[in-house]
Design a protein around this motif. Structure first.
Motif, mmCIF file in Angstrom:
data_model
loop_
_atom_site.group_PDB
_atom_site.id
_atom_site.type_symbol
_atom_site.label_atom_id
_atom_site.label_comp_id
_atom_site.label_asym_id
_atom_site.label_seq_id
_atom_site.Cartn_x
_atom_site.Cartn_y
_atom_site.Cartn_z
ATOM 1 N N MET A 1 0.737 -1.194 0.056
ATOM 2 C CA MET A 1 0.110 -0.003 -0.148
ATOM 3 C C MET A 1 0.896 1.305 -0.165
ATOM 4 O O MET A 1 0.594 2.303 -0.509
ATOM 5 N N ASN A 2 1.900 1.186 0.677
ATOM 6 C CA ASN A 2 2.859 2.414 0.723
ATOM 7 C C ASN A 2 3.423 2.625 -0.711
ATOM 8 O O ASN A 2 3.516 3.651 -1.227
ATOM 9 N N TRP A 3 3.853 1.616 -1.332
ATOM 10 C CA TRP A 3 4.068 1.488 -2.955
ATOM 11 C C TRP A 3 3.100 2.007 -3.899
ATOM 12 O O TRP A 3 3.319 2.947 -4.660
ATOM 13 N N PHE A 4 1.963 1.707 -3.689
ATOM 14 C CA PHE A 4 0.895 2.060 -4.329
ATOM 15 C C PHE A 4 0.731 3.675 -4.108
ATOM 16 O O PHE A 4 0.501 4.461 -5.211
ATOM 17 N N CYS A 5 0.555 4.125 -2.970
ATOM 18 C CA CYS A 5 0.342 5.524 -2.663
ATOM 19 C C CYS A 5 1.534 6.338 -3.144
ATOM 20 O O CYS A 5 1.577 7.751 -3.799
ATOM 21 N N LEU B 1 12.254 4.211 0.630
ATOM 22 C CA LEU B 1 11.222 2.861 0.657
ATOM 23 C C LEU B 1 11.941 1.719 0.005
ATOM 24 O O LEU B 1 11.422 0.770 0.497
ATOM 25 N N TYR B 2 12.450 1.799 -0.817
ATOM 26 C CA TYR B 2 13.141 0.462 -1.520
ATOM 27 C C TYR B 2 14.062 -0.091 -0.598
ATOM 28 O O TYR B 2 14.087 -1.112 -0.389
ATOM 29 N N LEU B 3 14.794 0.932 0.136
ATOM 30 C CA LEU B 3 15.674 0.094 1.019
ATOM 31 C C LEU B 3 14.935 -0.306 2.185
ATOM 32 O O LEU B 3 15.416 -1.648 2.730
ATOM 33 N N PHE B 4 13.999 0.327 2.708
ATOM 34 C CA PHE B 4 13.199 -0.203 3.861
ATOM 35 C C PHE B 4 12.552 -1.453 3.514
ATOM 36 O O PHE B 4 12.524 -2.297 4.151
ATOM 37 N N SER B 5 12.093 -1.485 2.199
ATOM 38 C CA SER B 5 11.493 -2.869 1.807
ATOM 39 C C SER B 5 12.131 -4.023 1.730
ATOM 40 O O SER B 5 11.939 -4.881 2.153
ATOM 41 N N GLY B 6 13.533 -3.760 1.301
ATOM 42 C CA GLY B 6 14.425 -4.836 1.050
ATOM 43 C C GLY B 6 15.000 -5.425 2.350
ATOM 44 O O GLY B 6 15.287 -6.332 2.399
ATOM 45 N N GLU B 7 14.975 -4.438 3.367
ATOM 46 C CA GLU B 7 15.518 -4.948 4.610
ATOM 47 C C GLU B 7 14.487 -5.577 5.542
ATOM 48 O O GLU B 7 14.643 -6.374 6.377
ATOM 49 N N LEU B 8 13.334 -5.519 5.206
ATOM 50 C CA LEU B 8 12.236 -6.302 5.827
ATOM 51 C C LEU B 8 11.820 -7.672 5.160
ATOM 52 O O LEU B 8 11.418 -8.495 5.997
ATOM 53 N N ASN C 1 14.544 -10.582 -3.356
ATOM 54 C CA ASN C 1 14.390 -10.402 -4.687
ATOM 55 C C ASN C 1 12.790 -10.293 -5.222
ATOM 56 O O ASN C 1 12.224 -9.502 -5.568
ATOM 57 N N VAL C 2 12.245 -11.547 -4.841
ATOM 58 C CA VAL C 2 10.707 -11.784 -5.176
ATOM 59 C C VAL C 2 9.902 -10.876 -4.250
ATOM 60 O O VAL C 2 8.908 -10.206 -4.649
ATOM 61 N N GLY C 3 10.354 -10.669 -3.007
ATOM 62 C CA GLY C 3 9.242 -9.693 -1.967
ATOM 63 C C GLY C 3 9.578 -8.244 -2.592
ATOM 64 O O GLY C 3 8.414 -7.825 -2.649
ATOM 65 N N VAL C 4 10.810 -7.741 -2.745
ATOM 66 C CA VAL C 4 10.710 -6.476 -3.335
ATOM 67 C C VAL C 4 10.076 -6.246 -4.685
ATOM 68 O O VAL C 4 9.351 -5.253 -4.746
ATOM 69 N N SER C 5 10.250 -7.120 -5.489
ATOM 70 C CA SER C 5 9.495 -7.051 -6.732
ATOM 71 C C SER C 5 7.975 -7.153 -6.576
ATOM 72 O O SER C 5 7.506 -6.368 -7.364
ATOM 73 N N GLY C 6 7.520 -7.948 -5.906
ATOM 74 C CA GLY C 6 5.998 -7.995 -5.660
ATOM 75 C C GLY C 6 5.434 -6.767 -4.965
ATOM 76 O O GLY C 6 4.469 -6.170 -5.585
ATOM 77 N N VAL C 7 6.002 -6.267 -4.014
ATOM 78 C CA VAL C 7 5.500 -4.890 -3.365
ATOM 79 C C VAL C 7 5.614 -3.805 -4.351
ATOM 80 O O VAL C 7 4.649 -2.708 -4.329
ATOM 81 N N THR C 8 6.772 -3.684 -5.164
ATOM 82 C CA THR C 8 6.969 -2.307 -6.006
ATOM 83 C C THR C 8 5.989 -2.847 -7.050
ATOM 84 O O THR C 8 5.792 -1.672 -7.718
ATOM 85 N N THR C 9 5.248 -3.860 -7.247
ATOM 86 C CA THR C 9 4.471 -3.999 -8.494
ATOM 87 C C THR C 9 2.968 -3.097 -8.424
ATOM 88 O O THR C 9 2.439 -2.312 -9.060
ATOM 89 N N PHE C 10 2.996 -2.831 -7.085
ATOM 90 C CA PHE C 10 1.600 -1.775 -6.925
ATOM 91 C C PHE C 10 2.051 -0.345 -7.417
ATOM 92 O O PHE C 10 1.085 0.358 -7.393
ATOM 93 N N ALA C 11 3.250 0.098 -7.394
ATOM 94 C CA ALA C 11 3.535 1.361 -7.784
ATOM 95 C C ALA C 11 3.277 1.365 -9.114
ATOM 96 O O ALA C 11 2.909 2.457 -9.822
ATOM 97 N N ARG C 12 3.463 0.306 -9.954
ATOM 98 C CA ARG C 12 3.384 0.401 -11.354
ATOM 99 C C ARG C 12 1.932 0.176 -11.612
ATOM 100 O O ARG C 12 1.188 0.842 -12.621
ATOM 101 N N ILE C 13 1.087 -0.430 -10.759
ATOM 102 C CA ILE C 13 -0.246 -0.425 -10.855
ATOM 103 C C ILE C 13 -1.027 0.917 -10.612
ATOM 104 O O ILE C 13 -1.998 1.417 -11.394
ATOM 105 N N ALA C 14 -0.433 1.591 -9.662
ATOM 106 C CA ALA C 14 -0.777 3.044 -9.270
ATOM 107 C C ALA C 14 -0.685 3.919 -10.821
ATOM 108 O O ALA C 14 -1.233 4.972 -10.819
#
Length: 542
Positions: free
Chosen positions: A361-365, A461-468, A475-488
């Motif tokens: 949701m953060n990436w979408f916003c 936000l990229y760094l924050f996502s990668g460290e969680l 790789n797959v985790g960060v790719s998955g959540v950043t997909t929502f930025a592309r949906i946005a």
């Protein structure tokens, strides 16, 4: 595999990585063959890093040039010949109902001609047969070329929607292709397609054919963005994997400034597109300057080609390695890597499911704020050229400040600060009256700072996502959540189109969304100084 409690140097290598990249870097800390031979950073890495960063210029041009292809443009209904005795001003005043912002409907001309002063409530409204466009600022736009006004205005936003869809699909298609066939050839194909389709776009006479061509251009742009970022990550090692990916993104803001200067000079969307195509065609020389990625060659087992490439690179960096020594190092570091878990594994874990949802949701916003605000820039001030160029330059500075802020303060805190700055700037733009100051400079200043806030949010936000996310699955985790930025980015044109109901409604929505994003950050843990989790179990208890 790394041990839980990885050392600081390993953690630093995965620090600040791209903003607006479609593919995250490889976080798995494997023995680095290439760095042993060519070093972490040398003359060759510097040259390739600059070449990849410069590719962000055309990426910015094609993602944002809808601003100058379809800028805000006044228009009115063409005066019929029978009304020749009236001035243009008198005609515009008498033909339109006062409640309409634009003259999509006019009073029936034949009845109006009988008695212009009669009660107009008795005269029916009819569609305007032909429009005249104000060409004092822009000589030609896609709006004026194809009459994209009134009930056809949605076609303007469709153009940007098609661009964003193409970028998403292009990132996927070219990303898969680059993993199978290497980085160099798909990159060059994307560069050629981008230049050719840009030339075609500058001369194509039909809207729907233009839209098909525009989609192909978007596919190429998305592919170039993915591959160039991957190359920028693969050519460096050590601490430079923190620095280069951020610097790689900085020309994006400069690209919008260059585009604004060209648009100011040409004032014609077709001439602008032709100029951008000409500049984009210069990247064809990359075929001579960018070799195949040695990391990809090693990963696909092409050790002889990799050894020859590494020997040439080492020579350019001032080192003299023999092919025999290089082959021996490659054999010594021939290790197997465990496969990453799928994205669904994070959704099956209670704690990671919550973090994955909040990050998505953060990436979408963030994505919605960037793409919608970029399209909204044309209505910020009276001088659209200054608005775009100033915000582009300030966004570059915003990306630079992120490097300083994020190393001193926590990741979560940095994201929150930049989001808050963006939110406040949106509100300040809303409450600042239009036209009160010269060139609307306060609104323009707030727009620039707001754009800088978005530019600082993204790498943090990229760094924050990668460290969680854990190492095995990062790789797959960060790719998955950043997909929502592309949906946005696909939703953004819809938000911008709401200006037809209320001019500042898109900005009101963006202000609300960015403030809401602050609430989405609260439940997430701070990662600064914490050991990076390696497994899903460790991430679940983080």
């Amino acid at each position: 595999m790394l041990k839980y409690g990885t050392d600081k140097s390993s953690q630093a290598d995965s620090e600040i990585f791209s903003f607006f990249s479609e593919t995250p870097p490889n976080f798995v800390d494997e023995p680095d063959v290439t760095s042993k031979i060519i070093g972490d950073f040398g003359k060759w890495q510097l040259r390739i890093s600059i070449l990849m960063a410069v590719l962000k210029l055309p990426i910015a041009w094609y993602q944002l040039n809808i601003i100058f292809m379809a800028p805000p443009q006044d228009f009115w209904c063409k005066k019929p010949t029978a009304f020749g005795k009236y001035t243009e001003k008198e005609w515009r005043k008498m033909c339109c109902p006062r409640v309409e912002e634009y003259p999509c409907l006019i009073f029936e001309p034949d009845l109006l001609l009988l008695d212009p002063s009669m009660d107009k409530t008795m005269i029916p409204l009819v569609p305007c047969p032909k429009f005249i466009y104000d060409k004092r600022v822009f000589k030609r736009t896609i709006t004026s070329d194809w009459n994209l006004v009134c009930d056809r205005h949605w076609l303007v936003h469709l153009c940007q929607g098609v661009m964003m869809w193409g970028i998403v699909l292009g990132g996927i298609i070219f990303g898969i292709w680059a993993d199978k066939r290497g980085r160099q050839f798909p990159l060059m194909v994307g560069i050629v397609i981008q230049a050719v389709t840009s030339y075609i776009a500058s001369v194509i006479p039909w809207y729907w054919l233009f839209l098909c061509n525009w989609f192909i251009l978007a596919l190429a742009s998305g592919g170039i963005g993915v591959i160039s970022f991957v190359i920028s990550m693969e050519v460096v090692s050590g601490k430079w994997r923190t620095i280069v990916p951020v610097i790689y993104q900085l020309p994006f803001g400069l690209g919008s400034a260059v585009m604004a200067i060209l648009a100011y000079y040409f004032r014609d969307w077709r001439k602008l597109e032709f100029a951008l195509a000409t500049l984009s065609s210069l990247y064809i020389f990359y075929w001579l300057w960018v070799p195949e990625s040695p990391r990809w060659l090693l990963a696909t087992g092409q050790t002889e080609k990799a050894a020859a490439t590494l020997k040439d690179i080492a020579r350019q960096n001032g080192d003299d390695w023999s092919l025999r020594d290089i082959r021996q190092i490659i054999r010594d570091h021939d290790v197997m890597r465990e496969p990453d878990p799928g994205f669904m594994s994070f959704l099956r874990s209670k704690n990671m499911r919550v973090k994955t949802f909040l990050l998505s949701m953060n990436w979408f916003c963030t994505g919605l704020a960037f793409y919608a605000f970029a399209q909204y820039l044309g209505s910020i001030g009276r001088n659209i050229f200054m608005a775009v160029s100033v915000t582009g330059i300030i966004s570059t500075l915003g990306g630079l400040t992120c490097i300083v802020v994020i190393t001193r303060y926590g990741r979560k805190t940095t994201v929150a600060v930049y989001v808050l700055v963006t939110s406040i700037c949106f509100v300040l733009i809303l409450i600042t009256p239009r036209g009160k100051y010269s060139n609307d400079w306060p609104r323009l200043l707030f727009a620039g700072i707001g754009f800088g806030g978005i530019a600082g949010t993204i790498p943090a936000l990229y760094l924050f996502s990668g460290e969680l996310f854990p190492t095995l699955g990062r790789n797959v985790g960060v790719s998955g959540v950043t997909t929502f930025a592309r949906i946005a980015s696909m939703v953004a044109p819809v938000i911008v189109s709401l200006d037809g109901y209320l001019s500042d409604l898109p900005l009101m929505i963006l202000a609300f969304i960015t403030f809401a994003q602050l609430l989405l950050l609260i439940p997430l843990p701070e990662t600064k100084g914490a050991p990076l989790p390696d497994t899903l179990e460790q991430a679940e208890h983080f």
